[in-house]
Write a protein that holds these residues in place. Sequence first.
Motif, mmCIF file in Angstrom:
data_model
loop_
_atom_site.group_PDB
_atom_site.id
_atom_site.type_symbol
_atom_site.label_atom_id
_atom_site.label_comp_id
_atom_site.label_asym_id
_atom_site.label_seq_id
_atom_site.Cartn_x
_atom_site.Cartn_y
_atom_site.Cartn_z
ATOM 1 N N SER A 1 -51.641 5.181 32.936
ATOM 2 C CA SER A 1 -51.906 5.692 31.590
ATOM 3 C C SER A 1 -50.641 5.593 30.764
ATOM 4 O O SER A 1 -49.538 5.825 31.266
ATOM 5 C CB SER A 1 -52.335 7.152 31.652
ATOM 6 N N GLU A 2 -50.808 5.271 29.484
ATOM 7 C CA GLU A 2 -49.665 5.171 28.585
ATOM 8 C C GLU A 2 -49.956 5.935 27.300
ATOM 9 O O GLU A 2 -51.090 5.915 26.806
ATOM 10 C CB GLU A 2 -49.363 3.708 28.262
ATOM 11 N N TYR A 3 -48.917 6.596 26.795
ATOM 12 C CA TYR A 3 -49.028 7.380 25.567
ATOM 13 C C TYR A 3 -47.806 7.091 24.701
ATOM 14 O O TYR A 3 -46.700 6.927 25.208
ATOM 15 C CB TYR A 3 -49.084 8.878 25.890
ATOM 16 N N GLU A 4 -48.024 7.067 23.384
ATOM 17 C CA GLU A 4 -46.928 6.753 22.480
ATOM 18 C C GLU A 4 -47.122 7.496 21.168
ATOM 19 O O GLU A 4 -48.240 7.603 20.670
ATOM 20 C CB GLU A 4 -46.896 5.239 22.249
ATOM 21 N N ARG A 5 -46.027 7.991 20.624
ATOM 22 C CA ARG A 5 -46.050 8.680 19.332
ATOM 23 C C ARG A 5 -44.814 8.248 18.549
ATOM 24 O O ARG A 5 -43.775 7.929 19.114
ATOM 25 C CB ARG A 5 -46.026 10.197 19.495
ATOM 26 N N GLU B 1 -54.511 12.703 28.018
ATOM 27 C CA GLU B 1 -54.142 12.262 26.671
ATOM 28 C C GLU B 1 -53.790 13.424 25.745
ATOM 29 O O GLU B 1 -52.768 13.393 25.060
ATOM 30 C CB GLU B 1 -55.265 11.431 26.056
ATOM 31 N N ARG B 2 -54.626 14.450 25.710
ATOM 32 C CA ARG B 2 -54.388 15.568 24.798
ATOM 33 C C ARG B 2 -53.037 16.239 25.085
ATOM 34 O O ARG B 2 -52.234 16.456 24.187
ATOM 35 C CB ARG B 2 -55.514 16.590 24.878
ATOM 36 N N LEU C 1 -44.528 7.066 27.002
ATOM 37 C CA LEU C 1 -44.601 7.496 28.403
ATOM 38 C C LEU C 1 -45.609 6.645 29.151
ATOM 39 O O LEU C 1 -46.686 6.345 28.628
ATOM 40 C CB LEU C 1 -45.038 8.957 28.513
ATOM 41 N N SER C 2 -45.257 6.288 30.384
ATOM 42 C CA SER C 2 -46.169 5.574 31.278
ATOM 43 C C SER C 2 -46.278 6.372 32.570
ATOM 44 O O SER C 2 -45.264 6.733 33.172
ATOM 45 C CB SER C 2 -45.622 4.181 31.610
ATOM 46 N N PHE C 3 -47.498 6.650 32.978
ATOM 47 C CA PHE C 3 -47.763 7.352 34.234
ATOM 48 C C PHE C 3 -48.412 6.361 35.181
ATOM 49 O O PHE C 3 -49.493 5.839 34.890
ATOM 50 C CB PHE C 3 -48.665 8.560 34.000
ATOM 51 N N PHE C 4 -47.771 6.108 36.318
ATOM 52 C CA PHE C 4 -48.247 5.116 37.263
ATOM 53 C C PHE C 4 -49.162 5.706 38.325
ATOM 54 O O PHE C 4 -49.799 4.972 39.065
ATOM 55 C CB PHE C 4 -47.060 4.407 37.920
ATOM 56 N N GLU C 5 -49.185 7.025 38.402
ATOM 57 C CA GLU C 5 -50.055 7.713 39.345
ATOM 58 C C GLU C 5 -50.903 8.724 38.579
ATOM 59 O O GLU C 5 -50.372 9.510 37.800
ATOM 60 C CB GLU C 5 -49.234 8.447 40.412
ATOM 61 N N ASP C 6 -52.199 8.704 38.807
ATOM 62 C CA ASP C 6 -53.101 9.619 38.104
ATOM 63 C C ASP C 6 -52.729 11.078 38.326
ATOM 64 O O ASP C 6 -52.907 11.912 37.437
ATOM 65 C CB ASP C 6 -54.549 9.385 38.533
ATOM 66 N N SER C 7 -52.181 11.391 39.489
ATOM 67 C CA SER C 7 -51.848 12.789 39.798
ATOM 68 C C SER C 7 -50.728 13.321 38.906
ATOM 69 O O SER C 7 -50.584 14.532 38.759
ATOM 70 C CB SER C 7 -51.451 12.935 41.273
ATOM 71 N N HIS C 8 -49.935 12.445 38.290
ATOM 72 C CA HIS C 8 -48.856 12.880 37.409
ATOM 73 C C HIS C 8 -49.241 12.836 35.931
ATOM 74 O O HIS C 8 -48.520 13.338 35.081
ATOM 75 C CB HIS C 8 -47.610 12.034 37.638
#
Length: 137
Positions: free
Chosen positions: A2-6, A110-111, A99-106
């Motif tokens: 997952s990736e998020y950017e602001r 999104e919110r 931010l990039s999360f390579f493991e779903d557990s971390h």
Amino acid sequence: MSEYERTRTMPAQPEQVFDQAANVAQLDAWLPDELHVRAAEPPAVTVHEDHPDQDTAALLRAERDQMRIEWGTREQGSYAGWLQVAGIGGGASEVTVHLSFFEDSHDPGERAACAALDDSLRRLEEQVRMRVDNPAG
């Protein structure tokens, strides 16, 4: 993954914004409240997360000539991120954090991730404003 950017515009020169963002001793002033960074031997740092009260070995690199900060976990490689500062003229800067999360557990979702990024950028802007308004402080 997952990736998020602001992104946020700040009323200061890019060098001023970058210097504030890259100051390891003051990272706690703009990072999410539950994260605390302790410098080790550069580029090594330790990130303490209040919940679940654990330390994580991480790396932090600040490249002033590129106006870029990069970080990530060392051993487990569960997340990474970067902050980029760009001048947009008129004494203002645009700051993007990713931010990039390579493991779903971390992945906090999104919110939560976007709220944390927005809050961190707001807090960084407050720190930058204090520095610009009171350069001796």
